[in-house]
Scaffold this motif. Structure first.
Motif, mmCIF file in Angstrom:
data_model
loop_
_atom_site.group_PDB
_atom_site.id
_atom_site.type_symbol
_atom_site.label_atom_id
_atom_site.label_comp_id
_atom_site.label_asym_id
_atom_site.label_seq_id
_atom_site.Cartn_x
_atom_site.Cartn_y
_atom_site.Cartn_z
ATOM 1 N N ASP A 13 0.839 -1.199 0.000
ATOM 2 C CA ASP A 13 0.000 0.000 0.000
ATOM 3 C C ASP A 13 0.877 1.254 0.000
ATOM 4 O OD1 ASP A 13 -2.422 1.540 0.209
ATOM 5 O OD2 ASP A 13 -1.920 1.838 2.336
ATOM 6 N N LEU A 14 1.942 1.252 0.806
ATOM 7 C CA LEU A 14 2.864 2.394 0.849
ATOM 8 C C LEU A 14 3.535 2.584 -0.507
ATOM 9 C CD1 LEU A 14 4.462 4.617 2.304
ATOM 10 C CD2 LEU A 14 6.064 2.847 3.035
ATOM 11 N N ALA A 15 3.976 1.486 -1.111
ATOM 12 C CA ALA A 15 4.624 1.571 -2.426
ATOM 13 C C ALA A 15 3.651 2.123 -3.468
ATOM 14 C CB ALA A 15 5.135 0.203 -2.848
ATOM 15 N N ASP A 16 2.379 1.707 -3.408
ATOM 16 C CA ASP A 16 1.378 2.234 -4.347
ATOM 17 C C ASP A 16 1.171 3.732 -4.151
ATOM 18 O OD1 ASP A 16 1.023 -0.271 -5.425
ATOM 19 O OD2 ASP A 16 -0.768 -0.740 -4.239
ATOM 20 N N VAL A 18 3.317 5.898 -2.862
ATOM 21 C CA VAL A 18 4.529 6.615 -3.285
ATOM 22 C C VAL A 18 4.610 6.674 -4.806
ATOM 23 C CG1 VAL A 18 7.059 6.509 -3.286
ATOM 24 C CG2 VAL A 18 5.806 6.167 -1.160
ATOM 25 N N GLU A 19 4.170 5.614 -5.493
ATOM 26 C CA GLU A 19 4.192 5.607 -6.962
ATOM 27 C C GLU A 19 3.266 6.660 -7.547
ATOM 28 O OE1 GLU A 19 3.542 1.771 -8.687
ATOM 29 O OE2 GLU A 19 5.225 0.887 -7.606
ATOM 30 N N ARG A 20 2.231 7.070 -6.799
ATOM 31 C CA ARG A 20 1.295 8.083 -7.293
ATOM 32 C C ARG A 20 1.871 9.499 -7.195
ATOM 33 N NH1 ARG A 20 -4.102 7.032 -4.196
ATOM 34 N NH2 ARG A 20 -2.721 5.995 -2.761
ATOM 35 N N LEU A 21 2.981 9.666 -6.502
ATOM 36 C CA LEU A 21 3.590 10.991 -6.376
ATOM 37 C C LEU A 21 4.297 11.364 -7.678
ATOM 38 C CD1 LEU A 21 5.158 10.706 -2.800
ATOM 39 C CD2 LEU A 21 3.066 11.892 -3.440
ATOM 40 N N THR A 22 4.260 12.650 -8.017
ATOM 41 C CA THR A 22 4.955 13.131 -9.219
ATOM 42 C C THR A 22 6.448 13.293 -8.915
ATOM 43 O OG1 THR A 22 4.671 15.458 -8.665
ATOM 44 C CG2 THR A 22 2.891 14.397 -9.922
ATOM 45 N N ASP A 23 7.228 13.478 -9.966
ATOM 46 C CA ASP A 23 8.666 13.681 -9.787
ATOM 47 C C ASP A 23 8.938 14.935 -8.953
ATOM 48 O OD1 ASP A 23 9.298 11.405 -11.210
ATOM 49 O OD2 ASP A 23 9.566 12.482 -13.114
ATOM 50 N N GLY A 24 8.173 15.996 -9.206
ATOM 51 C CA GLY A 24 8.348 17.235 -8.442
ATOM 52 C C GLY A 24 8.037 17.043 -6.972
ATOM 53 N N GLN A 25 6.998 16.283 -6.666
ATOM 54 C CA GLN A 25 6.655 16.010 -5.267
ATOM 55 C C GLN A 25 7.747 15.179 -4.601
ATOM 56 O OE1 GLN A 25 2.869 14.135 -5.919
ATOM 57 N NE2 GLN A 25 1.726 16.058 -5.792
ATOM 58 N N LEU A 26 8.268 14.212 -5.330
ATOM 59 C CA LEU A 26 9.351 13.380 -4.788
ATOM 60 C C LEU A 26 10.594 14.228 -4.499
ATOM 61 C CD1 LEU A 26 8.977 10.230 -7.077
ATOM 62 C CD2 LEU A 26 8.449 10.368 -4.640
ATOM 63 N N LEU A 60 1.047 15.151 1.045
ATOM 64 C CA LEU A 60 0.488 14.749 2.338
ATOM 65 C C LEU A 60 -0.846 14.048 2.140
ATOM 66 C CD1 LEU A 60 1.187 17.913 4.558
ATOM 67 C CD2 LEU A 60 2.524 15.827 4.403
ATOM 68 N N GLN A 61 -1.664 14.586 1.251
ATOM 69 C CA GLN A 61 -2.962 13.967 0.979
ATOM 70 C C GLN A 61 -2.785 12.601 0.323
ATOM 71 O OE1 GLN A 61 -4.887 16.909 -1.430
ATOM 72 N NE2 GLN A 61 -5.412 18.221 0.308
ATOM 73 N N THR A 62 -1.867 12.513 -0.619
ATOM 74 C CA THR A 62 -1.640 11.261 -1.330
ATOM 75 C C THR A 62 -1.121 10.178 -0.385
ATOM 76 O OG1 THR A 62 -1.113 12.503 -3.331
ATOM 77 C CG2 THR A 62 -0.430 10.202 -3.272
ATOM 78 N N LEU A 63 -0.203 10.551 0.498
ATOM 79 C CA LEU A 63 0.383 9.573 1.417
ATOM 80 C C LEU A 63 -0.483 9.338 2.649
ATOM 81 C CD1 LEU A 63 4.121 10.690 1.250
ATOM 82 C CD2 LEU A 63 3.082 8.692 0.172
ATOM 83 N N GLY A 64 -1.436 10.229 2.905
ATOM 84 C CA GLY A 64 -2.327 10.056 4.039
ATOM 85 C C GLY A 64 -1.666 10.346 5.377
ATOM 86 N N VAL A 65 -0.821 11.366 5.412
ATOM 87 C CA VAL A 65 -0.152 11.758 6.658
ATOM 88 C C VAL A 65 -0.453 13.216 6.952
ATOM 89 C CG1 VAL A 65 1.703 10.055 6.477
ATOM 90 C CG2 VAL A 65 1.995 12.288 5.429
ATOM 91 N N ALA A 66 -0.127 13.644 8.178
ATOM 92 C CA ALA A 66 -0.475 14.999 8.595
ATOM 93 C C ALA A 66 0.670 15.990 8.462
ATOM 94 C CB ALA A 66 -0.970 14.981 10.042
ATOM 95 N N THR A 67 1.919 15.540 8.557
ATOM 96 C CA THR A 67 3.040 16.474 8.550
ATOM 97 C C THR A 67 4.019 16.141 7.432
ATOM 98 O OG1 THR A 67 4.411 15.175 10.050
ATOM 99 C CG2 THR A 67 2.890 16.763 11.059
#
Length: 186
Positions: A13-16, A18-26, A60-67
């Motif tokens: 689930d974490l890998a999925d 992280v894969e949804r993040l764009t290059d700029g977000q990474l 943060l929204q994509t990964l489901g975390v607050a900080t």
């Protein structure tokens, strides 16, 4: 039990996510891992701080975390899940075997807290103190001091010095205008 390592459902689930993040977000999250502020990240990536904040907010929204710290930690976990080992030599010689005397070691330890500090700089040599000179940290980033870590006292000192310089400059400007008016009128 199977000898191969199976991926846990939360790891997948974490890998999925992280894969949804764009290059700029990474890129932004990797720089957050290095404890950089939004302004520093913007300067490094040559984008605006607003864009950095927007990329991190969406991450943060994509990964489901607050900080942002949690997001950076999750990214690090996904990219390199294993803790790197620190190399340490198998044998560490005693102080006597290293060629340093107890006096030298205690002198180094006693003065280690002064390293990199501002104020009265006393270069130490084998013969003793070389001389006293005052070291005033610059109010902006330099090669030796990439981050502004001045205390309140030095900040106030710089404010006073800048105010005195501005007052002097304004006085010189007004004196020049007065001289010019006398020259033109007289």
């Amino acid at each position: 039990m199977n000898a191969s390592v199976q991926a846990m459902p939360e790891d997948k689930d974490l890998a999925d996510r992280v894969e949804r993040l764009t290059d700029g977000q990474l890129d932004c999250l990797r720089l957050v891992q290095q404890h950089l502020s939004s302004k520093e990240i913007a300067a490094a990536l040559d984008i605006s701080p607003h864009t950095v904040d927007q990329r991190i907010r969406i991450s943060l929204q994509t990964l489901g975390v607050a900080t942002r710290k949690e997001a950076a930690r999750l990214l690090a976990e996904a990219e390199d899940p294993y803790q790197r080992l620190i190399h340490q030599p198998p044998y560490i010689p005693d102080v006597e075997q290293s060629g340093q005397t107890d006096v030298a070691v205690s002198n180094q330890i006693r003065h280690a807290d002064r390293a990199g500090s501002s104020g009265w700089a006393e270069p130490k040599t084998e013969q003793g103190v070389a001389g006293r000179r005052f070291s005033l940290p610059m109010p902006f980033a330099t090669g030796r001091q990439p981050r502004n870590e001045m205390g309140v006292g030095f900040r106030l000192l710089w404010i006073v010095l800048i105010a005195i310089g501005a007052t002097f400059s304004a006085g010189m400007y007004l004196a020049g205008l007065e001289s010019l008016s006398r020259l033109l009128n007289g």
